[in-house]
Structures are given as structure tokens and as C-alpha cells.
Design an enzyme around this catalytic site. Structure first.
Site, mmCIF file in Angstrom:
data_model
loop_
_atom_site.group_PDB
_atom_site.id
_atom_site.type_symbol
_atom_site.label_atom_id
_atom_site.label_comp_id
_atom_site.label_asym_id
_atom_site.label_seq_id
_atom_site.Cartn_x
_atom_site.Cartn_y
_atom_site.Cartn_z
ATOM 1 N N ASN A 1 4.591 -1.934 -2.162
ATOM 2 C CA ASN A 1 4.704 -2.028 -0.555
ATOM 3 C C ASN A 1 3.039 -2.008 -0.199
ATOM 4 O O ASN A 1 2.587 -1.099 -0.760
ATOM 5 C CB ASN A 1 5.410 -1.228 -0.057
ATOM 6 C CG ASN A 1 5.398 -1.367 1.534
ATOM 7 O OD1 ASN A 1 5.515 -2.161 1.945
ATOM 8 N ND2 ASN A 1 5.598 -0.097 1.982
ATOM 9 N N SER B 1 -2.308 1.506 2.082
ATOM 10 C CA SER B 1 -2.118 2.068 0.798
ATOM 11 C C SER B 1 -1.214 0.862 0.165
ATOM 12 O O SER B 1 -0.396 0.428 0.790
ATOM 13 C CB SER B 1 -1.244 3.414 0.685
ATOM 14 O OG SER B 1 -1.978 4.396 1.486
ATOM 15 N N HIS C 1 1.307 -0.760 2.937
ATOM 16 C CA HIS C 1 1.364 0.117 4.101
ATOM 17 C C HIS C 1 0.293 0.388 4.838
ATOM 18 O O HIS C 1 -0.751 0.949 4.175
ATOM 19 C CB HIS C 1 2.203 1.378 3.728
ATOM 20 C CG HIS C 1 2.705 2.220 4.943
ATOM 21 N ND1 HIS C 1 3.890 1.827 6.010
ATOM 22 C CD2 HIS C 1 2.149 3.375 5.537
ATOM 23 C CE1 HIS C 1 3.674 2.932 6.720
ATOM 24 N NE2 HIS C 1 2.803 3.764 6.522
ATOM 25 N N ASP D 1 8.307 4.448 2.231
ATOM 26 C CA ASP D 1 6.837 4.538 2.191
ATOM 27 C C ASP D 1 6.466 5.854 1.311
ATOM 28 O O ASP D 1 5.620 6.490 1.608
ATOM 29 C CB ASP D 1 6.174 4.732 3.537
ATOM 30 C CG ASP D 1 6.312 3.430 4.516
ATOM 31 O OD1 ASP D 1 6.583 2.428 3.864
ATOM 32 O OD2 ASP D 1 6.631 3.563 5.595
#
Ligand code: GRF
Length: 218
Positions: A108, A137, A110, A146
């Protein structure tokens, strides 16, 4: 021996500038990958146009509840069976079953320096807190939002007079560079998640890899 192209699926909800970055990097020979499918939960997502233009197949999946959404997404991913799944601005929260099925194969992007500012409105929260730096990140996805092990980060300074818009405008291009840098590691099969930790070349990453725009900036 040359590594085979890394097959990736990209999940989006919005403009898809990160998807475009991957498409361009592949076209320019900077990344050896194959975007095998794109999934969007929004039919109007601008990113779908990037997929269309590049001839990449896509699905729009937008179920009412999370269980049906995750079920349909999982089925689609099983069909394409990518080595890596990239959540690039996908704005639906994934349930634990979906995350568990693709454990270690999902990352992911973020827009914060995790573990700071999980969740939404990161730019506003950074400005309200008076932070001197912000960043983005890329982390492995685990069941908590997250929260998975971070592979890489990019840092930018927060400048006097910065607004959410100006911060986002400066962070975007840096985030794209981070994505390329991290994907280079994946295409070379140098990074994995093992026992809940990010591992590079067989060694645990105790700190994320960090890119910055200015060598004088700490
Ligand atoms: C990025 O800022 C990413 O950090 C966040 O959503 C945004 C996606 O942008 N998760 P785009 O759709 O790739 O332009």
C-alpha cells in the site's frame, strides 16, 4: 539470467497517477513488470483512462458491503494471480480474510511517514501538528489499517506557508519516485515479508529505506 517480468495488479479509486507512473516506467524500460489487471471501486476513476490507453484490462467492483466487495476483489485477483498487488489510492478498507489470502503479496502507498498519521487527511494533520517534515510510505498490507511493515519512505520538508494543496503537489512526484525505487526491488525479487517483517536480500529491514530530495535535509 534475466528475471521474468513481475506481474502486478493495481487497485485504485482516483486519478491513478501512481498507476500511470508504473505504465510509463515499463514503457521506458525502467521497470520489468507487467500490469496484468486494474481494479477500481469507482467507475469514474480517472486512473481507468490510463489503463484503457495502455490496453490493460480492468474491472470496476463496487459492492455495498465490505464482505461482498472483498469477495469479488479476491475472485478477480485469483483469476489474474499477480505476484504483487499494489493498493495505489484504493479508498476501501480491506477485511482480514482478503488480506490473509494475499499475505506478503500486497503493498500500500500511504501519504505519511508511518507510523505517524494512519488513515485519512494526513496533510491536514501534519500541518495542524506543526511538523517540520512530511512524506509517504510503502508498506506490506496486514489486517490493521496502514500498519504493516514499511519497506520505504520518502521525506519532504514542510515549508513556511505550506497548505494541504502545496504539500500534496510536492509530495506526489516524490511518491512516484519512491514507487519506482521500491518496485525495482520487487522486480529483482529482493524484498519479501517474512514473519510479519519486511526483508531485503534476506535481512530484516529494521528501518525503512528512506529517499529524500535534498542531501542537506535530515
Ligand atoms: C496517493 O497519494 C497515495 O499515497 C494515496 O492515494 C493517492 C493516490 O494517488 N494512498 P493516485 O490516484 O495514484 O494519483
Amino acid at each position: 539470467m534475466k528475471a521474468s517480468p513481475l506481474s502486478v495488479a493495481v487497485l485504485i479509486s482516483g486519478t491513478g497517477s501512481n498507476l500511470k507512473t508504473l505504465i510509463d516506467a515499463k514503457a521506458e524500460g525502467r521497470l520489468v513488470l507487467d500490469v496484468c489487471h486494474v481494479i477500481s471501486n469507482r467507475e469514474q476513476a480517472g486512473g481507468l483512462e490510463h489503463a484503457r490507453r495502455a490496453g490493460i484490462s480492468f474491472s470496476v467492483i463496487n459492492a455495498q458491503d465490505r464482505k461482498s466487495q472483498d469477495g469479488a476483489v479476491a475472485e478477480c485477483l485469483r483469476q489474474f494471480n499477480p505476484e504483487l498487488i499494489i493498493l495505489a489510492g484504493y479508498m476501501r478498507i480491506l477485511g482480514a480474510d482478503l488480506v490473509a489470502e494475499f499475505n506478503g503479496r500486497m503493498i500500500n502507498l500511504h501519504p505519511s511517514l508511518l507510523p505517524k498519521y494512519r488513515g485519512l487527511n494526513t496533510y491536514r494533520r501534519v500541518l495542524e501538528a506543526g511538523d517540520v517534515r512530511h512524506g509517504a510510505s510503502i508498506h506490506f498490507v496486514t489486517a490493521a489499517l496502514d500498519d504493516g511493515p514499511v519497506i520505504g519512505q520518502v521525506r519532504i520538508p514542510v515549508l513556511p506557508g505550506d497548505t494541504q494543496t502545496s504539500l500534496a503537489a510536492r509530495l506526489g512526484p516524490m511518491e512516484h519516485r519512491l514507487l519506482i525505487a521500491v518496485l525495482e526491488l520487487f522486480t529483482a525479487r529482493r524484498v519479501q515479508m517474512r514473519h510479519g517483517k519486511a526483508v531485503l536480500d534476506g535481512n530484516v529491514l529494521f528501518q525503512p529505506l528512506v529517499l529524500g530530495e535534498d542531501p542537506g535535509f535530515d
